[in-house]
Design a protein around this motif. Structure first.
Motif, PDB file in Angstrom:
ATOM      1  N   HIS A 103      37.412  27.569 -20.526  1.00  0.00           N
ATOM      2  CA  HIS A 103      37.239  28.128 -19.532  1.00  0.00           C
ATOM      3  C   HIS A 103      38.170  27.949 -17.701  1.00  0.00           C
ATOM      4  O   HIS A 103      37.499  28.530 -16.707  1.00  0.00           O
ATOM      5  CB  HIS A 103      35.871  27.521 -19.021  1.00  0.00           C
ATOM      6  CG  HIS A 103      35.036  28.121 -20.528  1.00  0.00           C
ATOM      7  ND1 HIS A 103      34.677  29.940 -20.731  1.00  0.00           N
ATOM      8  CD2 HIS A 103      34.146  27.337 -21.416  1.00  0.00           C
ATOM      9  CE1 HIS A 103      34.341  29.327 -22.122  1.00  0.00           C
ATOM     10  NE2 HIS A 103      33.832  28.083 -22.624  1.00  0.00           N
ATOM     11  N   GLY A 104      39.304  27.290 -17.739  1.00  0.00           N
ATOM     12  CA  GLY A 104      40.173  26.801 -16.917  1.00  0.00           C
ATOM     13  C   GLY A 104      40.025  25.502 -16.833  1.00  0.00           C
ATOM     14  O   GLY A 104      39.533  24.495 -17.215  1.00  0.00           O
ATOM     15  N   ILE A 105      40.716  25.237 -15.492  1.00  0.00           N
ATOM     16  CA  ILE A 105      40.548  24.190 -14.854  1.00  0.00           C
ATOM     17  C   ILE A 105      40.464  23.795 -13.682  1.00  0.00           C
ATOM     18  O   ILE A 105      40.404  24.438 -13.267  1.00  0.00           O
ATOM     19  CB  ILE A 105      41.967  23.559 -15.670  1.00  0.00           C
ATOM     20  CG1 ILE A 105      43.182  23.776 -14.888  1.00  0.00           C
ATOM     21  CG2 ILE A 105      42.381  23.368 -16.913  1.00  0.00           C
ATOM     22  CD1 ILE A 105      44.828  23.379 -14.683  1.00  0.00           C
ATOM     23  N   VAL A 148      39.634  42.284  -2.518  1.00  0.00           N
ATOM     24  CA  VAL A 148      38.324  42.793  -3.792  1.00  0.00           C
ATOM     25  C   VAL A 148      37.340  42.084  -3.629  1.00  0.00           C
ATOM     26  O   VAL A 148      35.976  41.569  -4.210  1.00  0.00           O
ATOM     27  CB  VAL A 148      39.557  42.369  -4.606  1.00  0.00           C
ATOM     28  CG1 VAL A 148      38.325  42.438  -6.361  1.00  0.00           C
ATOM     29  CG2 VAL A 148      40.529  43.753  -5.081  1.00  0.00           C
ATOM     30  N   ALA A 149      37.872  40.233  -3.476  1.00  0.00           N
ATOM     31  CA  ALA A 149      36.731  39.112  -3.259  1.00  0.00           C
ATOM     32  C   ALA A 149      35.247  39.440  -2.852  1.00  0.00           C
ATOM     33  O   ALA A 149      33.795  39.547  -2.925  1.00  0.00           O
ATOM     34  CB  ALA A 149      36.954  38.198  -2.798  1.00  0.00           C
ATOM     35  N   THR A 206      36.690  36.788  -9.383  1.00  0.00           N
ATOM     36  CA  THR A 206      34.859  37.249  -8.792  1.00  0.00           C
ATOM     37  C   THR A 206      34.612  37.607  -9.924  1.00  0.00           C
ATOM     38  O   THR A 206      33.062  37.419  -9.815  1.00  0.00           O
ATOM     39  CB  THR A 206      35.426  38.987  -8.103  1.00  0.00           C
ATOM     40  OG1 THR A 206      36.034  38.240  -7.028  1.00  0.00           O
ATOM     41  CG2 THR A 206      34.065  39.727  -7.906  1.00  0.00           C
ATOM     42  N   LEU A 207      34.871  38.048 -11.719  1.00  0.00           N
ATOM     43  CA  LEU A 207      34.188  38.268 -12.038  1.00  0.00           C
ATOM     44  C   LEU A 207      33.874  36.957 -12.875  1.00  0.00           C
ATOM     45  O   LEU A 207      33.208  37.092 -14.615  1.00  0.00           O
ATOM     46  CB  LEU A 207      35.205  39.101 -12.899  1.00  0.00           C
ATOM     47  CG  LEU A 207      35.264  40.367 -12.426  1.00  0.00           C
ATOM     48  CD1 LEU A 207      36.396  41.710 -13.359  1.00  0.00           C
ATOM     49  CD2 LEU A 207      33.997  41.373 -12.419  1.00  0.00           C
ATOM     50  N   MET A 208      34.990  35.752 -13.494  1.00  0.00           N
ATOM     51  CA  MET A 208      35.075  34.985 -13.885  1.00  0.00           C
ATOM     52  C   MET A 208      35.124  33.925 -12.082  1.00  0.00           C
ATOM     53  O   MET A 208      35.878  32.983 -12.795  1.00  0.00           O
ATOM     54  CB  MET A 208      35.902  34.763 -14.510  1.00  0.00           C
ATOM     55  CG  MET A 208      36.251  36.252 -15.911  1.00  0.00           C
ATOM     56  SD  MET A 208      37.705  35.749 -16.749  1.00  0.00           S
ATOM     57  CE  MET A 208      37.065  34.657 -17.578  1.00  0.00           C
ATOM     58  N   PRO A 209      34.252  33.451 -12.096  1.00  0.00           N
ATOM     59  CA  PRO A 209      33.849  32.874 -11.151  1.00  0.00           C
ATOM     60  C   PRO A 209      34.017  30.818 -11.490  1.00  0.00           C
ATOM     61  O   PRO A 209      34.882  30.434 -10.490  1.00  0.00           O
ATOM     62  CB  PRO A 209      32.382  32.517 -10.517  1.00  0.00           C
ATOM     63  CG  PRO A 209      31.766  33.930 -10.912  1.00  0.00           C
ATOM     64  CD  PRO A 209      32.457  34.276 -12.263  1.00  0.00           C
ATOM     65  N   ALA A 210      33.579  30.868 -12.920  1.00  0.00           N
ATOM     66  CA  ALA A 210      34.481  29.979 -13.342  1.00  0.00           C
ATOM     67  C   ALA A 210      35.723  29.187 -13.750  1.00  0.00           C
ATOM     68  O   ALA A 210      36.167  27.983 -13.810  1.00  0.00           O
ATOM     69  CB  ALA A 210      32.877  29.588 -14.842  1.00  0.00           C
ATOM     70  N   LEU A 251      34.119  31.095  -0.992  1.00  0.00           N
ATOM     71  CA  LEU A 251      35.120  31.578  -1.848  1.00  0.00           C
ATOM     72  C   LEU A 251      36.028  30.577  -1.537  1.00  0.00           C
ATOM     73  O   LEU A 251      37.193  30.685  -1.597  1.00  0.00           O
ATOM     74  CB  LEU A 251      35.453  32.286  -1.548  1.00  0.00           C
ATOM     75  CG  LEU A 251      34.416  33.977  -1.346  1.00  0.00           C
ATOM     76  CD1 LEU A 251      34.901  35.129  -1.136  1.00  0.00           C
ATOM     77  CD2 LEU A 251      34.037  33.435  -3.060  1.00  0.00           C
ATOM     78  N   TRP A 252      36.033  29.133  -1.926  1.00  0.00           N
ATOM     79  CA  TRP A 252      36.709  28.065  -1.388  1.00  0.00           C
ATOM     80  C   TRP A 252      37.964  27.883  -2.421  1.00  0.00           C
ATOM     81  O   TRP A 252      39.265  27.704  -2.132  1.00  0.00           O
ATOM     82  CB  TRP A 252      36.213  26.915  -1.574  1.00  0.00           C
ATOM     83  CG  TRP A 252      35.001  26.241   0.103  1.00  0.00           C
ATOM     84  CD1 TRP A 252      34.104  26.603   0.068  1.00  0.00           C
ATOM     85  CD2 TRP A 252      35.511  26.477   1.076  1.00  0.00           C
ATOM     86  NE1 TRP A 252      33.484  25.831   0.885  1.00  0.00           N
ATOM     87  CE2 TRP A 252      34.102  26.465   1.530  1.00  0.00           C
ATOM     88  CE3 TRP A 252      36.201  26.695   1.706  1.00  0.00           C
ATOM     89  CZ2 TRP A 252      34.297  26.525   3.132  1.00  0.00           C
ATOM     90  CZ3 TRP A 252      36.322  26.528   3.338  1.00  0.00           C
ATOM     91  CH2 TRP A 252      35.225  26.895   3.828  1.00  0.00           C
ATOM     92  N   VAL A 253      38.060  27.891  -3.799  1.00  0.00           N
ATOM     93  CA  VAL A 253      38.960  28.330  -5.097  1.00  0.00           C
ATOM     94  C   VAL A 253      39.809  29.399  -3.974  1.00  0.00           C
ATOM     95  O   VAL A 253      41.191  28.971  -4.357  1.00  0.00           O
ATOM     96  CB  VAL A 253      38.430  28.188  -5.845  1.00  0.00           C
ATOM     97  CG1 VAL A 253      39.855  28.716  -6.993  1.00  0.00           C
ATOM     98  CG2 VAL A 253      38.107  27.566  -6.220  1.00  0.00           C
ATOM     99  N   LEU A 254      39.222  30.745  -4.206  1.00  0.00           N
ATOM    100  CA  LEU A 254      40.395  31.782  -3.796  1.00  0.00           C
ATOM    101  C   LEU A 254      41.193  31.956  -2.271  1.00  0.00           C
ATOM    102  O   LEU A 254      41.956  32.181  -2.781  1.00  0.00           O
ATOM    103  CB  LEU A 254      39.606  32.834  -3.983  1.00  0.00           C
ATOM    104  CG  LEU A 254      40.123  34.731  -4.222  1.00  0.00           C
ATOM    105  CD1 LEU A 254      40.934  34.467  -5.249  1.00  0.00           C
ATOM    106  CD2 LEU A 254      39.189  35.759  -4.496  1.00  0.00           C
ATOM    107  N   THR A 255      40.296  31.316  -1.984  1.00  0.00           N
ATOM    108  CA  THR A 255      40.483  30.946   0.050  1.00  0.00           C
ATOM    109  C   THR A 255      41.703  29.920   0.344  1.00  0.00           C
ATOM    110  O   THR A 255      43.464  30.165   0.647  1.00  0.00           O
ATOM    111  CB  THR A 255      39.427  30.706   0.665  1.00  0.00           C
ATOM    112  OG1 THR A 255      38.776  31.147   0.544  1.00  0.00           O
ATOM    113  CG2 THR A 255      40.394  30.174   2.374  1.00  0.00           C
TER     114      THR A 255
END
Length: 266
Positions: free
Chosen positions: A264-266, A201-202, A149-153, A42-46
Motif C-alpha cells: 500500500h506504499g511506503i 488535479v488534487a 487523490t484516489l489513493m491517499p494512503a 496535502l503535505w505528501v503531494l506538496t
C-alpha cells in the motif's frame, strides 16, 4: 537518455522569444497552488511537487558544472528501472484491480496520449520540443495528482519513482539550451509543469471530477508508456555499458521490493 534534435540558433531564438515572461507566470501559478495545497493539508503531494521542481532544476544546474557524464547515465538508467518497475508493480495493477472496466479504457487512453506526446516530441522546432517536454511534465503531474487523490494512503515510494527521471531530464534540456544565451531559464517551464498538473488535479472540486476509474486508468497508461519509452532510451544509450544495466536492474529491484514489502506504499 532522451536526445533532442538539432536546432539552429536563429530558429531557436525566434521560436522562444517572449517565453521567459511565461516562466514568471508559471512560477506565480505554481506558488499559489503549492500554498493552496499546503493549506488543504496535502503535505505528501506538496512535498513531492517541490521535490520534482528541485530535481529538474538541480539536473539543469549540474549541466553547467564540471562533472562526469557517466554519472548522469547511471542515474538515468536507475531512474528508468524504477519507473518501469513502478508502472508494472504498483500503478497498473492498482488501476485495474480497483476499476476493471473503466480502468482498462483509461489505460488505453493513457497509452494513446503517450504516443501523441512522443510524436510531438519528435518535431524539430524549438517551440514544439519545449512545448512537448512541458506537456510531458504536466502529464506526469496529472498521474501524480490522480494517484494521490484516489489513493491517499500512498506514501513516498510511488511518487519518488514517478519523479525519478526529473534530474536527468533537466540535465538534457539545459545542455541543449546552453548554446543559446538567455534561454536556459526556460527549463523552469517543464520543471514546474509537474506541480501545476498534480496540484490542479488534487484541488479540483469533486463536482467536476471525472470517473475515478477513467482518470486512474489514463494516469496508469500514460505512466506505463513514459516508463517504456524511458527504458528504451536508456537501454539504447547504455547498450554496451554493464554498469548502466546494473543501475537499471538495481533501480527496478528497489521498487519491486518496495511493492512486495509494503503493497500500500511506503
Amino acid at each position: 537518455m532522451v536526445r533532442l534534435p538539432f536546432i539552429t540558433p536563429a530558429a531557436h531564438h525566434a521560436a522562444l522569444r517572449g517565453l521567459p515572461s511565461l516562466c514568471l507566470i508559471a512560477a506565480a501559478c505554481w506558488l499559489v497552488l503549492v500554498v493552496a495545497a499546503g493549506r488543504d493539508g496535502l503535505w505528501v503531494l506538496t512535498t513531492l511537487t517541490v521535490f520534482s521542481a528541485a530535481a529538474f532544476l538541480a539536473g539543469a544546474a549540474i549541466s553547467a558544472l564540471p562533472h562526469d557524464p557517466r554519472l548522469i547515465t547511471r542515474i538515468d538508467a536507475a531512474a528508468a528501472g524504477a519507473m518501469l518497475a513502478s508502472a508494472l508493480v504498483l500503478v497498473v495493477p492498482h488501476a485495474l484491480a480497483e476499476h476493471a472496466r473503466t480502468g482498462a479504457i483509461g489505460l488505453v487512453v493513457g497509452l494513446l496520449v503517450g504516443v501523441g506526446l512522443q510524436i510531438a516530441a519528435s518535431g524539430r522546432g524549438s517551440r514544439s520540443i519545449l512545448g512537448a517536454l512541458t506537456l510531458h511534465s504536466i502529464c506526469d503531474g496529472i498521474v501524480l495528482g490522480a494517484l494521490y487523490t484516489l489513493m491517499p494512503a500512498l506514501g513516498w515510494g510511488v511518487g519518488l519513482a514517478i519523479l525519478a527521471h526529473k534530474a536527468p531530464a533537466g540535465y538534457v534540456l539545459a545542455r541543449r539550451l546552453a548554446a543559446h544565451p538567455g534561454h536556459r531559464i526556460l527549463v523552469v517551464l517543464p520543471a514546474l509543469g509537474t506541480g501545476l498538473g498534480a496540484l490542479c488535479v488534487a484541488i479540483m472540486p469533486a463536482a467536476v471530477a471525472l470517473p475515478a476509474g477513467l482518470i486512474f486508468g489514463a494516469a496508469a497508461g500514460l505512466f506505463l508508456f513514459v516508463a517504456l519509452a524511458f527504458f528504451a532510451a536508456s537501454a539504447k544509450t547504455g547498450a554496451h555499458d554493464t554498469a548502466d544495466w546494473a543501475a537499471f536492474v538495481l533501480g527496478g529491484m528497489a521498487i519491486a521490493l518496495t511493492g512486495w514489502i509494503a503493497p500500500h506504499g511506503i
